[in-house]
Design an enzyme around this catalytic site. Structure first.
Site, PDB file in Angstrom:
ATOM      1  N   LYS A   1      54.956 -29.219  -9.161  1.00  0.00           N
ATOM      2  CA  LYS A   1      56.387 -29.393  -8.905  1.00  0.00           C
ATOM      3  C   LYS A   1      57.082 -30.249  -9.965  1.00  0.00           C
ATOM      4  O   LYS A   1      58.246 -30.019 -10.304  1.00  0.00           O
ATOM      5  CB  LYS A   1      56.598 -30.025  -7.524  1.00  0.00           C
ATOM      6  CG  LYS A   1      56.257 -29.101  -6.366  1.00  0.00           C
ATOM      7  CD  LYS A   1      57.298 -28.012  -6.196  1.00  0.00           C
ATOM      8  CE  LYS A   1      57.036 -27.153  -4.964  1.00  0.00           C
ATOM      9  NZ  LYS A   1      57.898 -25.949  -4.973  1.00  0.00           N
TER      10      LYS A   1
ATOM     11  N   GLU B   1      66.035 -30.305  -1.862  1.00  0.00           N
ATOM     12  CA  GLU B   1      65.500 -29.930  -0.565  1.00  0.00           C
ATOM     13  C   GLU B   1      63.983 -30.055  -0.660  1.00  0.00           C
ATOM     14  O   GLU B   1      63.417 -29.975  -1.744  1.00  0.00           O
ATOM     15  CB  GLU B   1      65.887 -28.483  -0.229  1.00  0.00           C
ATOM     16  CG  GLU B   1      64.955 -27.392  -0.780  1.00  0.00           C
ATOM     17  CD  GLU B   1      64.931 -27.295  -2.292  1.00  0.00           C
ATOM     18  OE1 GLU B   1      65.880 -27.791  -2.940  1.00  0.00           O
ATOM     19  OE2 GLU B   1      63.956 -26.748  -2.852  1.00  0.00           O
TER      20      GLU B   1
ATOM     21  N   SER C   1      47.380 -25.384  -8.046  1.00  0.00           N
ATOM     22  CA  SER C   1      48.773 -25.853  -8.092  1.00  0.00           C
ATOM     23  C   SER C   1      48.980 -27.270  -7.574  1.00  0.00           C
ATOM     24  O   SER C   1      49.930 -27.940  -7.965  1.00  0.00           O
ATOM     25  CB  SER C   1      49.668 -24.893  -7.315  1.00  0.00           C
ATOM     26  OG  SER C   1      49.155 -24.695  -6.013  1.00  0.00           O
TER      27      SER C   1
END
Lengths: 409, 269
Positions: free
Chosen positions: A102, A124, A391
């Site tokens: 991220k 968000e 990830s």
């Protein structure tokens, strides 16, 4: 299986989106007029800055010194040998600062905020990973940070809520709708409409209205670019397939995009099958949904017979989203990428297996990709190679696992 | 000329301003809505915007989102909304009705099927919040053939070039969003709105109706000085929320608010 696209078709795919943000029939900008000016401004700022050397240099420096890039390409030898098929490699996004892919995107977008003079950032978040990554970068750049999070997720992810608060962010619980990620996204859009003069909205996944799917893809593509170079170096050629989990699809598009024109490399996205795609309790719009319009773009979505957005289920909060990035929708329809679903149970098995065989605890989202990689590897030869995008790391999921095991602290 | 354009040009010719209430169809259940629509017309509403509920209304505030949730809970869908319109039309053939909602439920039903059914039920116009003029092609062929208007929004942030293209795409009226924010937001700056509306009217002849943030008769009268009319939404929807468990009282309560605003708009300051 090699992609049946011609070189020209593959090249055309990687040139997308078009000027209005479309990937074939998908993407676009389905928003109220109240958002148009903000999105036009963002598009213009990005077009101007992306070729500016100072901006690019600052991103590169932060990715290296703050995030810790490049992330390694790791050969999971013991797990591969146990499976007895193809060699499995992990692209170690779990080693990034804040523990997941991220941050690649939040670095890029937060610098866009800084360069376009917006002192306030909103975001968000579902499980809290994107919220934490945003709060982290805002702390470093001295930007005010407000994170919208579904009230249900605030309860489920108390640890990440506290992390964000420690980093100086304000976390706003969203009580509307299903009180989850999609509602947090609605609420962030509402804030942005009202405060667009001083506020930058850092969207966390490769969905939403144009230019977000392009923006997030571009910032996440560092994953695939590094993987490509590292494969040539360590394997001596490109892998036979790259595999990534798909919720909104940001880690997957970051891995896939630089491989689009390498037609011999299969690209496989793994959605959350939840309790089983046949049960309806899942989060697999590409596997079991149909095209529709949600959150400002046309893409595959999960809906009921009246076109209302359906509830989703997955053991992994990060995959629990009823839509998916529009570029994935087009990669699916065009046949360049394949999408499958893995259910909760096999994903949990893969979580335990990789933790115990490799000493790497994957995020539950990632575990879905690992589970499929195991299935696929079994059907392949030992001289073939799969790269799984690792990830994120699984620390955030320890309480979920403990609960499943009936342990309370 | 469409029923909407006819209604608004008659008002303009007589120097009167349009009062356009917005209510959510099926809130708190589909049985109440027909009586409610008649009550609003009797109290002085000129055009009705009838909301179609959607699970993810990201351009609306909490008041309208909750109204949508109540309607969905009562199993409201496009078919029941069109049923409401058809019932209303049995005794009111004059008041224009604009359906307002989001794209996905309409897309799921299918654009040609939806447009045919809406027209047959007596719908005059369509305002799909997340369908910008660039995407009008989705419904253009069907709406044009059936003579159903497509209404578009302009915002305080809309730049001139775009304003001109919106003004040329919109039919019936142009919905000017009076503030930066969502439905139900606070502070309305009447002078600022008046400046913007005057500017828009210098670009187009299409009637300009102002919505978002108008709650009182005084505000409605002030906006009426510069625009062709006003839309009142969140105040009505909030009143309906308060009466959700006494639905029988909704038509008269909403009628009273409409009458109060109508009176203020028709009374010189």
């Amino acid at each position: 299986m090699t992609s049946t696209l011609t070189t020209e078709q593959a090249k055309a795919l990687s040139a997308l989106p078009d000027a209005s943000g479309h990937f074939g029939p998908y993407g676009g900008r389905f928003v109220s007029e109240t958002l148009t000016h903000a999105l036009d401004g963002l598009t213009a700022d990005y077009q101007r800055l992306k070729n500016e050397p100072a901006f690019q240099a600052e991103i590169d420096k932060d990715l290296q010194d703050f995030v810790g890039r490049p992330s390694p390409l790791y050969h999971a030898e013991r797990w591969s040998a146990g499976i007895g098929g193809a060699q499995i490699w992990f692209k170690r996004e779990d080693l990034n600062h804040t523990g997941a892919h991220k941050v690649n995107n939040t670095i890029g977008q937060a610098l866009l905020a800084k360069y376009s003079g917006k002192p306030r950032v909103i975001a968000e978040t579902g499980a809290g990973q994107h919220g934490v990554a945003t709060a982290t970068v805002c702390a470093r750049l001295g930007l005010e940070c407000v994170v919208y999070m579904g009230a249900k997720d605030v309860k489920r992810q108390a640890l990440n809520v506290y992390r964000m608060k420690l980093l100086g962010a304000t976390v706003v619980p969203v009580e509307s709708g299903t009180k989850t990620l999609k509602d947090a996204l609605n609420e962030a859009m509402r804030d942005w409409v009202a405060n667009v003069d001083n506020t930058f909205y850092i969207l966390g996944t490769a969905a939403g209205p144009h230019p977000y799917p392009m923006l997030v893809r571009d910032f996440q593509s560092i994953i695939g670019r590094e993987t490509r170079a590292q494969s040539l170096e360590k394997i001596g050629r490109l892998p036979d397939a790259v595999i990534a989990c798909v919720g909104g699809g940001s880690n997957a598009i970051g891995m896939f995009y630089p491989f689009i024109e390498d037609r011999d490399v299969r690209m496989i996205g793994v959605e959350a099958g939840g309790r089983g795609v046949m049960t309806g309790e899942h989060a697999a719009p590409l596997s079991a949904g149909q095209p529709g319009v949600l959150h400002g773009n046309r893409t595959y979505i999960m809906e009921d017979e009246n076109g209302q957005i359906a509830d989703t289920h997955s053991v992994s909060a990060g995959l629990d989203y009823p839509g998916v990035g529009p570029e994935h929708a087009w990669l699916k329809d065009s046949g360049r990428a394949e999408y499958v679903a893995e259910d909760d149970e096999p994903a949990l098995d893969a979580f335990r297996e990789v933790t115990q065989r490799e000493g790497i605890m994957p995020a539950l989202e990632t575990a879905h990709a690992l589970s499929y990689a195991k299935r696929l590897a079994k059907t392949m030869r030992p001289d073939q190679h799969l790269v799984v995008n690792m990830s994120g790391r699984g620390d955030k999921d320890i309480l979920t696992m403990a609960e499943i095991d009936g342990i309370s602290f | 000329m469409s029923r909407i354009s006819g209604c608004l040009s008659t008002l303009r010719a007589s120097g009167k301003k349009a009062l356009i209430p917005y209510v959510m169809g099926g809130d708190p259940n589909p049985l109440v809505t027909v009586e409610l629509l008649h009550a609003m017309v009797a109290a002085g509403a000129n055009v009705i915007e009838l909301g179609m509920p959607f699970s993810d209304p990201f351009a609306d505030g909490p008041t309208i989102q909750l109204a949508g949730e109540r309607a969905l809970k009562a199993a409201t869908n496009i078919q029941s909304i069109l049923g409401i319109v058809a019932d209303f039309r049995k005794t009111d053939d004059a008041t224009p009705i604009v359906l307002m909602g989001y794209l996905n439920p309409v897309e799921r039903m299918g654009y040609p099927v939806f447009c045919e059914a809406a027209h047959a039920a007596g719908v005059d116009g369509l305002l799909l919040v997340d369908m910008p003029p660039e995407e009008r092609h989705l419904v253009a062929e069907h709406c044009d053939r059936l003579g159903m208007d497509t209404v578009f929004l302009a915002a305080p942030t809309t730049v001139d070039a775009r304003l001109e293209s919106i003004a040329s795409s919109t039919q019936g009226y142009l919905y000017y969003v009076s503030l930066k924010g969502i439905t139900g937001s606070g502070a309305l700056n009447v002078d600022e709105v008046a400046d913007r509306v005057a500017h828009i009217r210098s670009l187009t002849d299409v009637p300009v109706i102002v919505g978002f943030g108008i709650k009182t008769g005084e505000q409605a009268r002030a906006i009426g000085q510069c625009a062709d009319g006003v839309i009142i939404g969140s105040r009505l929807v909030a009143t309906m929320e308060a009466l959700a468990d006494k639905p029988d009282e909704i038509p008269s309560a909403i009628g009273a608010i409409i009458a109060e605003i109508r009176h203020a708009m028709d009374t010189p300051a």
